[in-house]
Design an enzyme around this catalytic site. Sequence first.
Site, PDB file in Angstrom:
ATOM      1  N   LYS A  33       0.799  -1.208   0.000  1.00 39.02           N
ATOM      2  CA  LYS A  33       0.000   0.000   0.000  1.00 39.02           C
ATOM      3  C   LYS A  33       0.842   1.273   0.000  1.00 39.02           C
ATOM      4  O   LYS A  33       0.641   2.165  -0.826  1.00 39.02           O
ATOM      5  CB  LYS A  33      -0.883  -0.064   1.254  1.00 39.02           C
ATOM      6  CG  LYS A  33      -1.676   1.123   1.545  1.00 39.02           C
ATOM      7  CD  LYS A  33      -2.258   0.973   2.943  1.00 39.02           C
ATOM      8  CE  LYS A  33      -1.159   1.154   3.973  1.00 39.02           C
ATOM      9  NZ  LYS A  33      -1.699   1.342   5.334  1.00 39.02           N
ATOM     10  N   THR A  34       1.774   1.328   0.918  1.00 44.89           N
ATOM     11  CA  THR A  34       2.617   2.529   0.999  1.00 44.89           C
ATOM     12  C   THR A  34       3.405   2.709  -0.286  1.00 44.89           C
ATOM     13  O   THR A  34       3.603   3.817  -0.779  1.00 44.89           O
ATOM     14  CB  THR A  34       3.575   2.430   2.196  1.00 44.89           C
ATOM     15  OG1 THR A  34       2.833   2.066   3.341  1.00 44.89           O
ATOM     16  CG2 THR A  34       4.265   3.754   2.437  1.00 44.89           C
ATOM     17  N   ASP A 220      -4.540   8.048   3.636  1.00 44.27           N
ATOM     18  CA  ASP A 220      -4.154   6.708   4.040  1.00 44.27           C
ATOM     19  C   ASP A 220      -4.996   6.285   5.245  1.00 44.27           C
ATOM     20  O   ASP A 220      -5.497   7.133   5.975  1.00 44.27           O
ATOM     21  CB  ASP A 220      -2.664   6.730   4.398  1.00 44.27           C
ATOM     22  CG  ASP A 220      -2.093   5.328   4.486  1.00 44.27           C
ATOM     23  OD1 ASP A 220      -2.790   4.379   4.067  1.00 44.27           O
ATOM     24  OD2 ASP A 220      -0.955   5.188   4.966  1.00 44.27           O
ATOM     25  N   GLU A 221      -5.109   4.998   5.471  1.00 43.73           N
ATOM     26  CA  GLU A 221      -5.856   4.473   6.615  1.00 43.73           C
ATOM     27  C   GLU A 221      -7.257   5.087   6.672  1.00 43.73           C
ATOM     28  O   GLU A 221      -7.712   5.528   7.724  1.00 43.73           O
ATOM     29  CB  GLU A 221      -5.123   4.753   7.939  1.00 43.73           C
ATOM     30  CG  GLU A 221      -3.672   4.322   7.973  1.00 43.73           C
ATOM     31  CD  GLU A 221      -3.483   2.819   8.092  1.00 43.73           C
ATOM     32  OE1 GLU A 221      -4.477   2.066   7.949  1.00 43.73           O
ATOM     33  OE2 GLU A 221      -2.336   2.395   8.294  1.00 43.73           O
ATOM     34  N   GLN A 251      -8.453  -3.646   9.244  1.00 48.13           N
ATOM     35  CA  GLN A 251      -7.456  -3.028  10.104  1.00 48.13           C
ATOM     36  C   GLN A 251      -7.992  -1.790  10.805  1.00 48.13           C
ATOM     37  O   GLN A 251      -7.232  -0.937  11.256  1.00 48.13           O
ATOM     38  CB  GLN A 251      -6.210  -2.677   9.291  1.00 48.13           C
ATOM     39  CG  GLN A 251      -5.488  -3.918   8.799  1.00 48.13           C
ATOM     40  CD  GLN A 251      -4.184  -3.575   8.116  1.00 48.13           C
ATOM     41  OE1 GLN A 251      -3.256  -3.058   8.726  1.00 48.13           O
ATOM     42  NE2 GLN A 251      -4.107  -3.860   6.828  1.00 48.13           N
ATOM     43  N   ARG A 607       2.080  -8.052  10.941  1.00 51.02           N
ATOM     44  CA  ARG A 607       3.307  -7.244  10.889  1.00 51.02           C
ATOM     45  C   ARG A 607       4.525  -8.118  10.626  1.00 51.02           C
ATOM     46  O   ARG A 607       5.593  -7.647  10.271  1.00 51.02           O
ATOM     47  CB  ARG A 607       3.560  -6.482  12.205  1.00 51.02           C
ATOM     48  CG  ARG A 607       2.524  -5.478  12.646  1.00 51.02           C
ATOM     49  CD  ARG A 607       2.158  -4.504  11.596  1.00 51.02           C
ATOM     50  NE  ARG A 607       0.951  -4.940  10.901  1.00 51.02           N
ATOM     51  CZ  ARG A 607       0.558  -4.466   9.736  1.00 51.02           C
ATOM     52  NH1 ARG A 607       1.273  -3.539   9.137  1.00 51.02           N
ATOM     53  NH2 ARG A 607      -0.521  -4.919   9.144  1.00 51.02           N
TER      54      ARG A 607
END
Length: 764
Positions: A33-34, A220-221, A251, A607
């Site tokens: 994503k980033t 984002d998020e 998330q 993670r």
Amino acid sequence: MTDLLKNLNENQKAAVLHTDGPLLILAGAGSGKTRVITHRIAHLISTGVKPWNIFAVTFTNKACEEMKKRVMTIVGPQGNSVFIKTFHSAAVYILRRFGEDIKIPSSFTIYDTGDQEDVIKRILASMNLDPKKVKPSMIASKISEVKDSERFIDGVDVSLLLPDYFSFNFEEIFKKYQEKLAENNALDFNDLLIKTVELLRNSKRALTELQRMWQYFMIDEYQDTNHSQYIIAKYLASATKNICVVGDDDQSIYSWRGADIRNILTFEKDYEKTKIITLGENYRSSKQILDAAYSVIQNNGNRKDKNIIAFRGDGERAVWCMANNEYGEGEFVVNTILSIKSREKLKNSDFAIFYRTNAQSRIFEDFLRRENLPYRIIGGLKFYERKEIKDILAYLKFLVNPGDTVALRRIINTPARGIGKASQDRIAEIAEKENLPEWVVIRDELMTGRVPKGLDDFRKIIVKLMRMMETVPGELTLSQFMKSVIDITGYRESLREENTLESNSRLDNLDELLNSIYDYEQTFPDAAPANFIQDISLYTSEENPSDDPEAKTNSITLMTVHNAKGLEFPVVFLTGMEEDTFPHKLSVDTDEGIEEERRLCYVGITRAMDRIFLTSTDLRRSYMGPEYKRPSRFLSEIPRDLLDVKSYTSEYSGGRDYSGGGYSYNGYSPQRRESAASAAPVKKYQLPVEDKNSVLPPVELAEQQELSATGSQFLLRERVLHPKYGPGRIVKIEGSGDNIKLTISFGITNRVFMEKYTPLQKMN
DNA sequence: CTCACGCTCTTTTTT
DNA sequence: AGAGCGTGAG
């Protein structure tokens, strides 16, 4: 420019290339994503969009920093001109520039949670409410909840939003709180967003100007945005509709802060012709880890099911280690790190330890220190929340904004000048009567009757500093000025005089503060004190500013699972996997609560790149005393063939003991020892002899209990009756002969007695 | 008014 | 285990 797209898969490419019009990217964990966001920014620039036309916001400071870093690596120095901020700092930027349009002076200060509680405490006192019965922290979170709510932002009156079950007048507190903030020219975190909404609604000038500046938006998020953030995005993007939001409903872990998952679920309805791209391939975690994570999140009812494809191979199985107590857990984690490091070429920075609550970090720190393993803690006790830092910053806050009575209260008698509560109340009284700011009462010496000697000193100090501050920046740099603040106020001197371990560490922290200010002015040479104060308040989640870069890259990372979002590590320890710890006790009552905890667990597991260790304990001590624990339900949601189950018993007890009969037993009997393959105990600690038996052994090991070899007539763990304290249990026996000392636990408290002089009765 | 001591209460996550 | 508060002595 084809290079830009080279390392992207088809969907990622599509997301990067879709520049105009609304775009929703559903990005599962580890799906790059980033990478997409940063490449998308680079691509926009390569097609001729000016860097300063791009607006990108993330949710946390850390994610923001990460994004800045990665944009810089791709696009180089022009990345500096891209507007990359957190929502809150973006709001500060907007309000600083245009706030005057809705009567917010640009010198406003930001109140953090601590400041809020100070305000509330004073309000409660003025209303004669007992701060014990009505807790300021509770009021603060209630106020925050109201302010976060959609209806409040849409203008519904507070009185209609409040539950009527309070025994006190909440509405009055709320109104006074709002008045106080306005009086002090302060905004709390909620206000930053709310006032920005208000500004965009009411100031055509601001909206037009901002829309001219920003033409491409990235958020984002997005699943974590609350209502006001949603509105802000909507206003800003309404002109171009070039808005790209990225998120993953699995998330979403901030609903307690007003985050509204509907924002992402209804995005396509909000924006016509939304293009939706799903990134479903996971490049981060090996397959077995991903499967474990997936088997957990699958148990949530309210989710869009997605097909996550593991890109990587099977990898190592997840490990679940059951430790006898939190010391065993800490020892297991540290031993495992040492063991892996001895076998594989991994750096300290490849390891991360996650926990549900900040309070759990301490034991890991102790064990890491013992082994000389460098670590850094993200979040937790924050640098800017330390007393000495807050004190000095309060001076600056007050100098910048003399209307800030919260700051005034903090500094007027710090260091002690003999201006006590009585004098402070009188000043406030006069200010009230004359309708003047408290500072004016002091400055113009309007106080009548007995005036404390120190007040005159204080007045002179402040006047002097105010004059000095006028020459900043210019004659004086900000850091030079702050150094003078520390000296002229007598703060440094008073710490020097104290000359204790603690005061010396405070002095060090003040030097660190000066260093960080120095760094700040390298970046912003023209920054006025006011700018610094405004920036610093949002910086609170940053780590210790003096952490040198070297330590950063060579340290094991400790943090809450919340803080871990967006990050990745080769080896992850997800600790405290017990009922009432994770999921947390306060979340287990509702389905929504449990589902959010489950998402949090999912975030934690995903993670991990190569290895994940989940740990639980049988017994955990809290301030309430020891409690038996059942393994987290999330563990039972992972199929056995995806889990390598181990157990670990430590005899170490941190010099304390668990005994005393008073622990709660919630029905779980640990029946796990049959799988007791001890995990990687590289090294046993040298234990002080008297600690050896101080951990209450697990039930099935009780018969192994050694007899005391000291010549005492009592046995360890024996129940005895003390003439004064009543029934208790022997938890420690030290010394020998006439010199035997018995530690007896009476429920919560332990006491030490000389056996010779204590008439104890056996109770069996 | 300050300091020191002892008592009590604490129970999540963050901008 | 730690912070925050109240109390009492100086």
